[in-house]
Write a protein that holds these residues in place. Structure first.
Motif, mmCIF file in Angstrom:
data_model
loop_
_atom_site.group_PDB
_atom_site.id
_atom_site.type_symbol
_atom_site.label_atom_id
_atom_site.label_comp_id
_atom_site.label_asym_id
_atom_site.label_seq_id
_atom_site.Cartn_x
_atom_site.Cartn_y
_atom_site.Cartn_z
ATOM 1 N N LEU A 216 25.762 53.004 64.659
ATOM 2 C CA LEU A 216 24.653 53.549 65.278
ATOM 3 C C LEU A 216 25.024 55.201 65.536
ATOM 4 O O LEU A 216 23.880 55.900 65.289
ATOM 5 C CB LEU A 216 24.426 52.803 66.622
ATOM 6 N N PHE A 217 26.111 55.204 65.685
ATOM 7 C CA PHE A 217 26.200 56.966 65.666
ATOM 8 C C PHE A 217 26.043 57.600 64.545
ATOM 9 O O PHE A 217 25.596 58.483 64.412
ATOM 10 C CB PHE A 217 27.787 56.984 66.146
ATOM 11 N N LEU A 218 26.755 56.887 63.413
ATOM 12 C CA LEU A 218 26.646 57.748 62.075
ATOM 13 C C LEU A 218 25.147 57.750 61.633
ATOM 14 O O LEU A 218 24.540 58.622 61.108
ATOM 15 C CB LEU A 218 27.580 57.151 61.195
ATOM 16 N N GLY A 219 24.562 56.515 62.054
ATOM 17 C CA GLY A 219 23.197 56.305 61.383
ATOM 18 C C GLY A 219 22.101 57.414 62.201
ATOM 19 O O GLY A 219 21.134 57.762 61.304
ATOM 20 N N SER A 220 22.364 57.679 63.403
ATOM 21 C CA SER A 220 21.683 58.713 63.914
ATOM 22 C C SER A 220 21.559 60.074 63.387
ATOM 23 O O SER A 220 20.654 60.927 63.467
ATOM 24 C CB SER A 220 22.219 58.864 65.563
ATOM 25 N N TYR A 221 22.457 60.365 62.393
ATOM 26 C CA TYR A 221 22.631 61.540 61.690
ATOM 27 C C TYR A 221 21.747 61.516 60.486
ATOM 28 O O TYR A 221 21.778 62.558 59.598
ATOM 29 C CB TYR A 221 24.024 61.995 61.486
ATOM 30 N N LEU A 222 21.238 60.413 60.125
ATOM 31 C CA LEU A 222 20.490 60.401 58.751
ATOM 32 C C LEU A 222 18.944 60.393 58.837
ATOM 33 O O LEU A 222 18.285 59.931 58.040
ATOM 34 C CB LEU A 222 20.909 59.018 58.300
ATOM 35 N N GLY A 223 18.636 60.734 60.074
ATOM 36 C CA GLY A 223 17.023 60.884 60.208
ATOM 37 C C GLY A 223 16.433 59.597 60.849
ATOM 38 O O GLY A 223 17.042 58.807 60.879
ATOM 39 N N PRO A 224 15.110 59.680 61.076
ATOM 40 C CA PRO A 224 14.480 58.363 61.669
ATOM 41 C C PRO A 224 14.563 57.481 60.732
ATOM 42 O O PRO A 224 14.899 56.134 61.013
ATOM 43 C CB PRO A 224 12.996 59.190 62.106
ATOM 44 N N LEU B 91 18.543 40.576 51.633
ATOM 45 C CA LEU B 91 17.851 41.735 52.271
ATOM 46 C C LEU B 91 18.602 43.054 52.659
ATOM 47 O O LEU B 91 18.375 43.849 52.192
ATOM 48 C CB LEU B 91 16.788 41.233 53.318
ATOM 49 N N CYS B 92 19.664 42.734 53.642
ATOM 50 C CA CYS B 92 20.629 43.734 54.063
ATOM 51 C C CYS B 92 21.537 44.262 52.933
ATOM 52 O O CYS B 92 21.905 45.263 53.106
ATOM 53 C CB CYS B 92 21.334 43.137 55.352
ATOM 54 N N TYR B 93 21.780 43.209 51.879
ATOM 55 C CA TYR B 93 22.759 43.843 51.052
ATOM 56 C C TYR B 93 22.307 44.587 49.903
ATOM 57 O O TYR B 93 22.879 45.596 49.354
ATOM 58 C CB TYR B 93 23.537 42.620 50.324
ATOM 59 N N GLU B 94 21.013 44.277 49.699
ATOM 60 C CA GLU B 94 20.140 44.901 48.354
ATOM 61 C C GLU B 94 19.152 45.728 48.677
ATOM 62 O O GLU B 94 18.960 46.781 48.350
ATOM 63 C CB GLU B 94 20.020 43.793 47.245
ATOM 64 N N GLY B 95 18.144 45.149 49.533
ATOM 65 C CA GLY B 95 16.912 45.740 49.920
ATOM 66 C C GLY B 95 17.026 46.775 50.905
ATOM 67 O O GLY B 95 16.469 47.935 50.544
ATOM 68 N N LEU B 96 17.593 46.529 51.969
ATOM 69 C CA LEU B 96 17.576 47.518 53.063
ATOM 70 C C LEU B 96 18.402 48.620 52.453
ATOM 71 O O LEU B 96 18.025 49.877 52.801
ATOM 72 C CB LEU B 96 18.527 47.124 54.268
ATOM 73 N N PRO B 97 19.771 48.741 52.029
ATOM 74 C CA PRO B 97 20.036 50.081 51.739
ATOM 75 C C PRO B 97 19.385 50.692 50.427
ATOM 76 O O PRO B 97 19.632 51.914 50.486
ATOM 77 C CB PRO B 97 21.657 49.613 50.868
ATOM 78 N N TRP B 98 18.747 49.973 49.651
ATOM 79 C CA TRP B 98 18.154 50.776 48.442
ATOM 80 C C TRP B 98 17.045 51.638 49.000
ATOM 81 O O TRP B 98 16.651 52.519 48.895
ATOM 82 C CB TRP B 98 17.488 49.690 47.696
ATOM 83 N N PHE B 99 16.170 50.891 50.198
ATOM 84 C CA PHE B 99 15.171 51.380 50.893
ATOM 85 C C PHE B 99 15.707 52.772 51.724
ATOM 86 O O PHE B 99 15.329 53.801 51.744
ATOM 87 C CB PHE B 99 14.419 50.497 51.647
ATOM 88 N N THR B 100 16.902 52.693 52.170
ATOM 89 C CA THR B 100 17.455 53.523 53.095
ATOM 90 C C THR B 100 18.006 54.630 52.270
ATOM 91 O O THR B 100 17.550 55.848 52.433
ATOM 92 C CB THR B 100 18.897 53.207 53.971
ATOM 93 N N GLY B 101 18.451 54.600 50.840
ATOM 94 C CA GLY B 101 18.729 55.664 50.190
ATOM 95 C C GLY B 101 17.714 56.444 49.694
ATOM 96 O O GLY B 101 17.838 57.731 49.708
ATOM 97 N N ALA B 102 16.619 55.792 49.279
ATOM 98 C CA ALA B 102 15.436 56.347 48.859
ATOM 99 C C ALA B 102 14.637 57.309 49.960
ATOM 100 O O ALA B 102 14.307 58.500 49.930
ATOM 101 C CB ALA B 102 14.418 55.541 48.449
ATOM 102 N N ALA B 103 14.694 56.623 51.370
ATOM 103 C CA ALA B 103 14.094 57.229 52.621
ATOM 104 C C ALA B 103 14.991 58.298 52.794
ATOM 105 O O ALA B 103 14.198 59.609 53.183
ATOM 106 C CB ALA B 103 13.897 56.288 53.414
ATOM 107 N N VAL B 104 16.140 58.274 52.821
ATOM 108 C CA VAL B 104 17.054 59.453 53.337
ATOM 109 C C VAL B 104 16.908 60.687 52.341
ATOM 110 O O VAL B 104 16.681 61.703 52.903
ATOM 111 C CB VAL B 104 18.538 59.028 53.578
#
Length: 302
Positions: free
Chosen positions: A111-119, A155-168
């Protein structure tokens, strides 16, 4: 006369090597790879924000995935005592409640590291952390379901990281084609996770974990897994053709045909061949993911 009391001392602190085993570095590759797919599919040059690339890879792999593995091992310690008694927690290499404390500490770090990647990055981190605990911990323990458990992990292994990489990288919501393709590959990963359940078949039966290999038997579960892996890739191929990416679609067709060959080998001995398929067929699967990511660059939204 003296007595050597060291012979009877119980370990108080975790073995450092056991801690590394607990967070399973070998499992970090899928979410890191999916995050990289998201970065590529965003179309944003990596050179514009290289630190976001590195931070996301660390978060997706060692931290969030590592945390989920530690939490799963803690919650599965009784099952592991049957299936794999040499694992860190049941063997005593990680004594007492150290498995729980490690899981909680890594949750906080995520959660600490994630807070630095934007909303968007922080929101995805929160979802991933909650999903990890929902999968393993009582009273939710979605792992008990052969449908919801593998679906959530996929979802958490493939979809969520993909979405996160694109969004960040895009500093906003990804384009709709990116979300669609990420979702298709996440759905297909349900089959991969079902194959992973073969190794815990006996323990799952005894502990009431209703994985597909338990409820359907190895042969039928393997066939279901193959269909679940293949159909979403056909959907990706169709979508890429619709978006005028025929060369990328053809490359994924070739990889899918290679998977069909591997699936035939798998179905000859599902329980015995499942580890082999994870090293071959899954390699073709994730290669297609990166090809699709390159195809998505520049497509934009609808």
């Amino acid at each position: 006369m003296s007595v050597n009391l060291d012979l009877h001392i119980v370990r108080r602190y975790p073995n450092p090597r056991a801690v590394l085993t607990l967070i399973k570095p070998i499992t970090w590759f899928p979410p890191i790879w999916a995050y990289l797919c998201g970065v590529v599919s965003s179309g944003v040059p990596i050179s514009s924000s290289p630190w976001l690339l590195m931070a996301g890879m660390v978060l997706a792999g060692p931290v969030v995935c590592g945390m989920s593995q530690a939490a799963n091992d803690w919650c599965d310690r009784h099952v592991d005592a049957i299936n794999e008694p040499d694992r860190p927690i049941p063997s005593g290499a990680i004594p007492g409640r150290w498995g729980l404390w490690i899981s909680i500490a890594m949750t906080g770090l995520a959660l600490f590291l994630g807070s630095y990647l934007g909303p968007w990055g922080f929101g995805a981190t929160i979802f991933g952390v909650l999903a990890a605990w929902a999968y393993s911990a009582e009273p939710v323990r979605l792992k008990r379901s052969g449908i919801w458990g593998p679906g959530l992990v996929g979802l958490c292994y493939e979809g969520l990281p993909w979405f996160t990489g694109a969004a960040v990288m895009a500093a906003g919501a990804p384009a709709l084609p990116v979300v669609i393709v990420a979702l298709f590959y996440a759905l297909g990963a349900h089959g991969i996770m079902t194959l992973n359940d073969f190794k815990a078949l006996e323990g799952d039966k005894q502990m009431g974990v209703n994985s597909l290999p338990v409820t359907l038997g190895p042969e039928r579960a393997a066939r279901v897994a193959c269909w679940v892996m293949a159909v979403p890739q056909v959907a990706v191929i169709t979508a890429l053709l619709f978006w005028d990416r025929p060369l990328h679609a053809f490359a994924i067709v070739v990889l899918l045909l290679a998977q069909f060959w591997a699936m035939r080998v798998l179905l000859s001995d599902p329980k015995g061949r499942a580890p082999w398929y994870n090293a071959t067929g899954v390699t073709f699967y994730v290669s297609g993911m990166m090809i699709a990511a390159f195809a998505l660059r520049g497509i934009g939204g609808f």
